[in-house]
Write an enzyme that holds these catalytic residues in place. Sequence first.
Site, PDB file in Angstrom:
ATOM      1  N   SER A   9       0.845  -1.198   0.000  1.00 17.02           N
ATOM      2  CA  SER A   9       0.000   0.000   0.000  1.00 17.02           C
ATOM      3  C   SER A   9       0.877   1.243   0.000  1.00 17.02           C
ATOM      4  CB  SER A   9      -0.898   0.005   1.237  1.00 17.02           C
ATOM      5  OG  SER A   9      -1.400   1.310   1.446  1.00 17.02           O
ATOM      6  N   HIS A  34      -1.518  -1.460  -4.045  1.00 18.80           N
ATOM      7  CA  HIS A  34      -2.767  -1.053  -3.389  1.00 18.80           C
ATOM      8  C   HIS A  34      -2.776   0.472  -3.225  1.00 18.80           C
ATOM      9  CE1 HIS A  34      -6.181  -1.962  -0.631  1.00 18.80           C
ATOM     10  NE2 HIS A  34      -5.725  -0.968   0.123  1.00 18.80           N
ATOM     11  N   ASP A  36      -4.902   3.651  -1.744  1.00 18.87           N
ATOM     12  CA  ASP A  36      -5.951   3.996  -0.777  1.00 18.87           C
ATOM     13  C   ASP A  36      -6.495   5.394  -1.047  1.00 18.87           C
ATOM     14  OD1 ASP A  36      -6.094   1.743   1.112  1.00 18.87           O
ATOM     15  OD2 ASP A  36      -3.983   2.213   1.462  1.00 18.87           O
ATOM     16  N   MET A  38      -9.142   8.299   0.014  1.00 18.37           N
ATOM     17  CA  MET A  38      -9.935   8.750   1.174  1.00 18.37           C
ATOM     18  C   MET A  38     -10.491  10.146   0.891  1.00 18.37           C
ATOM     19  SD  MET A  38      -7.410   7.600   4.241  1.00 18.37           S
ATOM     20  CE  MET A  38      -6.486   6.068   4.172  1.00 18.37           C
ATOM     21  N   HIS A  66      -8.598   1.072  -3.602  1.00 18.24           N
ATOM     22  CA  HIS A  66      -9.472   0.890  -2.432  1.00 18.24           C
ATOM     23  C   HIS A  66     -10.160   2.217  -2.143  1.00 18.24           C
ATOM     24  CE1 HIS A  66      -9.596  -0.059   2.201  1.00 18.24           C
ATOM     25  NE2 HIS A  66     -10.802   0.014   1.666  1.00 18.24           N
ATOM     26  N   MET A  68     -12.218   4.440  -0.074  1.00 16.16           N
ATOM     27  CA  MET A  68     -12.821   4.737   1.233  1.00 16.16           C
ATOM     28  C   MET A  68     -13.512   6.090   1.093  1.00 16.16           C
ATOM     29  SD  MET A  68      -9.664   3.381   3.555  1.00 16.16           S
ATOM     30  CE  MET A  68      -8.550   3.483   2.174  1.00 16.16           C
ATOM     31  N   MET A 135     -11.516  -5.555   6.361  1.00 14.29           N
ATOM     32  CA  MET A 135     -10.685  -4.563   7.057  1.00 14.29           C
ATOM     33  C   MET A 135     -10.269  -5.167   8.390  1.00 14.29           C
ATOM     34  SD  MET A 135     -10.223  -1.835   5.150  1.00 14.29           S
ATOM     35  CE  MET A 135      -9.175  -1.121   6.405  1.00 14.29           C
ATOM     36  N   ASP A 170      -6.651  -6.148   5.041  1.00 14.88           N
ATOM     37  CA  ASP A 170      -6.076  -4.807   4.951  1.00 14.88           C
ATOM     38  C   ASP A 170      -6.029  -4.168   6.336  1.00 14.88           C
ATOM     39  OD1 ASP A 170      -5.249  -2.297   4.231  1.00 14.88           O
ATOM     40  OD2 ASP A 170      -6.982  -1.833   2.968  1.00 14.88           O
TER      41      ASP A 170
HETATM   42  C1  DX5 Z   1      -6.158   1.907   5.915  1.00 11.92           C
HETATM   43  C2  DX5 Z   1      -5.846   1.491   4.498  1.00 11.92           C
HETATM   44  C3  DX5 Z   1      -4.728   0.550   4.395  1.00 11.92           C
HETATM   45  C4  DX5 Z   1      -3.408   1.028   4.946  1.00 11.92           C
HETATM   46  C5  DX5 Z   1      -2.839  -0.142   5.662  1.00 11.92           C
HETATM   47  O1  DX5 Z   1      -7.362   2.533   5.973  1.00 11.92           O
HETATM   48  O2  DX5 Z   1      -6.960   0.918   3.858  1.00 11.92           O
HETATM   49  O3  DX5 Z   1      -4.572   0.049   3.079  1.00 11.92           O
HETATM   50  O4  DX5 Z   1      -2.488   1.495   3.993  1.00 11.92           O
HETATM   51  O5  DX5 Z   1      -1.743   0.281   6.381  1.00 11.92           O
HETATM   52  P1  DX5 Z   1      -0.923  -0.702   7.304  1.00 11.92           P
HETATM   53  O6  DX5 Z   1      -0.463  -1.846   6.447  1.00 11.92           O
HETATM   54  O7  DX5 Z   1       0.198   0.161   7.770  1.00 11.92           O
HETATM   55  O8  DX5 Z   1      -1.824  -1.141   8.404  1.00 11.92           O
HETATM   56 ZN    ZN Z   2      -6.548  -0.085   1.869  1.00  4.68          ZN
END
Ligand code: DX5
Ligand code: ZN
Length: 214
Positions: A9, A34, A36, A38, A66, A68, A135, A170
């Site tokens: 990620s 990956h 992320d 947000m 991903h 969010m 998650m 994740d």
């Molecule tokens: C958190 C993200 C993850 C994040 C995971 O909301 O969806 O993908 O990057 O980070 P680690 O591997 O550090 O827990």
């Molecule tokens: Zn993620």
Amino acid sequence: MPAPRIAPSILSADFGRVREQVREIVDAGASVVHIDVMDGHFVPPLSMGPPVVSALRELDVLLDVHLMIDHPERQIADFVKAGANQITIHAEATPHVHYTLAAIRDAGCLAGLALNPGTPVGALEGIELDCALVMTVNPGWGGQKFIPTSLEKVRRVRELIGPDADLEVDGGVDASTAGPCAEAGATLFVAGSAIFGTDDPVAAYAEIAAAAGA
Ligand code: DX5
Ligand code: ZN
């Protein structure tokens, strides 16, 4: 079951040199990245959008986006255009889960559905998907601790979706949690801080891959 893969990620990468950092991990064997996204609503932080996907498109990897974000159905076309290969939405983010997953597939991408730690497994019922994302922390931030009760949830999700779909974990995935996740039925392992938060991301990737059987 699909072969196990690690999905580094980039949330924990150095944004000043994210493409070089990702390239190092891809050279070390990663075939998934990956990303992320947000929106400051579904989760408090803001992170990145389609331009980051475009910037990584030149790498020969599966770009796993991903989302969010609230109302992901409004953003699918832009992420497809940017070069996403797999797009995962959250079950809690829209009343139009089925519609949105169908739109993702119609656009030629793999479709994933993510469950927050507090979201029941039943949210996956009756939904055709390529990947179920469990998650294993609450979404929004990297570097959190793996929630141990997630393992039982992963087992139940694997039973529900059958052997063919990917099951992605994740949050808090590292060399010590990847193995138990694999035993519980996970096949796609997101790791952010456990890779990019270390002094030697390539070595960290290799260690997690070995633990996951990837
Ligand atoms: C958190 C993200 C993850 C994040 C995971 O909301 O969806 O993908 O990057 O980070 P680690 O591997 O550090 O827990
Ligand atoms: Zn993620």
